[in-house]
Design a protein around this motif. Structure first.
Motif, short mmCIF file in Angstrom:
data_model
loop_
_atom_site.label_atom_id
_atom_site.label_comp_id
_atom_site.label_asym_id
_atom_site.label_seq_id
_atom_site.Cartn_x
_atom_site.Cartn_y
_atom_site.Cartn_z
N LYS A 1 0.87 -1.18 0.00
CA LYS A 1 0.00 0.00 0.00
C LYS A 1 0.90 1.22 0.00
N VAL A 2 0.37 2.34 -0.50
CA VAL A 2 1.18 3.55 -0.56
C VAL A 2 1.71 3.93 0.81
N HIS A 3 0.86 3.88 1.84
CA HIS A 3 1.33 4.30 3.16
C HIS A 3 2.38 3.34 3.73
N THR A 4 2.32 2.04 3.37
CA THR A 4 3.37 1.13 3.86
C THR A 4 4.67 1.36 3.09
N LEU A 5 4.55 1.66 1.80
CA LEU A 5 5.75 2.02 1.03
C LEU A 5 6.39 3.28 1.61
N ALA A 6 5.55 4.27 1.92
CA ALA A 6 6.06 5.52 2.50
C ALA A 6 6.80 5.24 3.80
N GLY A 7 6.26 4.36 4.62
CA GLY A 7 6.91 4.01 5.87
C GLY A 7 8.26 3.34 5.65
N LYS A 8 8.29 2.40 4.70
CA LYS A 8 9.55 1.71 4.40
C LYS A 8 10.59 2.68 3.83
N LEU A 9 10.13 3.59 2.97
CA LEU A 9 11.06 4.57 2.39
C LEU A 9 11.57 5.53 3.46
N SER A 10 10.70 5.93 4.37
CA SER A 10 11.14 6.82 5.46
C SER A 10 12.13 6.09 6.36
N HIS A 11 11.87 4.82 6.63
CA HIS A 11 12.78 4.01 7.44
C HIS A 11 14.16 3.93 6.78
N ARG A 12 14.18 3.88 5.46
CA ARG A 12 15.45 3.83 4.72
C ARG A 12 16.02 5.22 4.49
N ARG A 13 15.37 6.21 5.05
CA ARG A 13 15.79 7.61 4.91
C ARG A 13 15.88 8.04 3.44
N ALA A 14 14.91 7.62 2.64
CA ALA A 14 14.89 7.94 1.22
C ALA A 14 14.37 9.35 0.95
N PHE A 15 13.73 9.95 1.95
CA PHE A 15 13.15 11.28 1.77
C PHE A 15 13.94 12.34 2.54
N PRO A 16 14.40 13.37 1.83
CA PRO A 16 14.85 14.56 2.57
C PRO A 16 13.59 15.35 2.95
N GLN A 17 13.73 16.43 3.68
CA GLN A 17 12.55 17.26 3.92
C GLN A 17 12.18 17.90 2.59
N LEU A 18 10.93 17.76 2.20
CA LEU A 18 10.47 18.23 0.90
C LEU A 18 9.76 19.57 0.99
N ASP A 19 9.17 19.87 2.14
CA ASP A 19 8.45 21.12 2.31
C ASP A 19 8.28 21.39 3.80
N SER A 20 8.26 22.65 4.18
CA SER A 20 8.09 22.99 5.60
C SER A 20 6.62 22.93 6.02
N GLU A 21 5.70 23.01 5.08
CA GLU A 21 4.27 22.95 5.38
C GLU A 21 3.85 21.48 5.39
N PRO A 22 3.27 20.97 6.49
CA PRO A 22 3.00 19.53 6.63
C PRO A 22 2.13 18.92 5.52
N ASN A 23 1.08 19.61 5.10
CA ASN A 23 0.23 19.05 4.05
C ASN A 23 0.96 18.95 2.72
N LYS A 24 1.77 19.97 2.41
CA LYS A 24 2.54 19.92 1.16
C LYS A 24 3.62 18.85 1.24
N GLU A 25 4.20 18.68 2.43
CA GLU A 25 5.20 17.62 2.64
C GLU A 25 4.59 16.26 2.35
N LEU A 26 3.41 16.01 2.91
CA LEU A 26 2.70 14.75 2.69
C LEU A 26 2.37 14.57 1.20
N PHE A 27 1.87 15.63 0.58
CA PHE A 27 1.53 15.56 -0.85
C PHE A 27 2.76 15.23 -1.69
N LYS A 28 3.88 15.90 -1.42
CA LYS A 28 5.08 15.69 -2.23
C LYS A 28 5.63 14.27 -2.06
N LYS A 29 5.61 13.74 -0.84
CA LYS A 29 6.04 12.36 -0.64
C LYS A 29 5.15 11.41 -1.44
N ASN A 30 3.85 11.61 -1.33
CA ASN A 30 2.91 10.78 -2.07
C ASN A 30 3.13 10.92 -3.58
#
Length: 194
Positions: free
Chosen positions: A20-49
């Motif tokens: 699922k997208v949210h489980t992929l997001a969790g695995k990617l975050s665990h692997r530190r695949a994401f830098p900070q993408l945006d300071s605004e939380p909703n935009k951060e979530l959108f950009k990761k997705n």
């Protein structure tokens, strides 16, 4: 443009299990695949997705020539064997996520997209005869004043939903669904008293 998550996501999904997208997001975050993408939380979530979905659709196109089909939806991502060169069915979401111009969007557009997504969790029908004591209990739990205004409800809902969204590391799918049900009850109550 090549998405840097393509190879990492391929390594995760090559097990051919359902993801699922949210489980992929969790695995990617665990692997530190994401830098900070945006300071605004909703935009951060959108950009990761967006990056995850973009990578999935890039993979879908690439793998098709190898006789593999990548089924892509938010709750069902799975790699399966198929005949080589099977055409991809039309998919407006694929077109959206493969267009990099959609990555940079305004805060208002992100909120509208998130609202649309969250509305998809709505139950088929919402009872309108909920006792006021139940509504007041939900308000107390949400730290929402009673009586409340539509804007107060919307603001509180968004804050709660962002915290519990399944794509967040600390998010919880069950709690998110419960919040959505409570939000629908609070909205229905507003409609009755308006």
């Amino acid at each position: 443009m090549l998405n840097p998550l393509v190879d990492t996501i391929f390594l995760i999904i090559c097990d051919k299990k359902v993801h699922k997208v949210h489980t992929l997001a969790g695995k990617l975050s665990h692997r530190r695949a994401f830098p900070q993408l945006d300071s605004e939380p909703n935009k951060e979530l959108f950009k990761k997705n967006f990056l995850i979905m973009n990578a999935l659709y890039q993979l879908q196109t690439e793998l098709l020539q190898e006789g593999l089909f990548l089924s892509v939806s938010s709750m069902h991502i799975q790699l399966v064997d198929i005949s080589k060169n099977t055409p991809l069915p039309p998919d407006p979401l694929r077109d959206y996520y493969l267009d990099w111009e959609n990555y940079e969007t305004t805060k208002e557009e992100v909120l509208e997209l998130l609202d649309t997504f969250w509305q998809s969790f709505a139950p088929p029908s919402i009872p309108t005869n909920i006792p006021t004591t139940v509504i007041q209990g939900i308000c107390k739990h949400w730290q929402l004043p009673y009586p409340y205004q539509r804007q107060q409800l919307k603001r509180t809902w968004r804050q709660q939903a962002v915290l519990q969204h399944p794509d967040k590391d600390a998010g919880c799918e069950q709690r998110f669904k419960q919040l959505k049900e409570e939000y629908d009850l609070l909205k229905a109550h507003l409609a009755v008293i308006d």
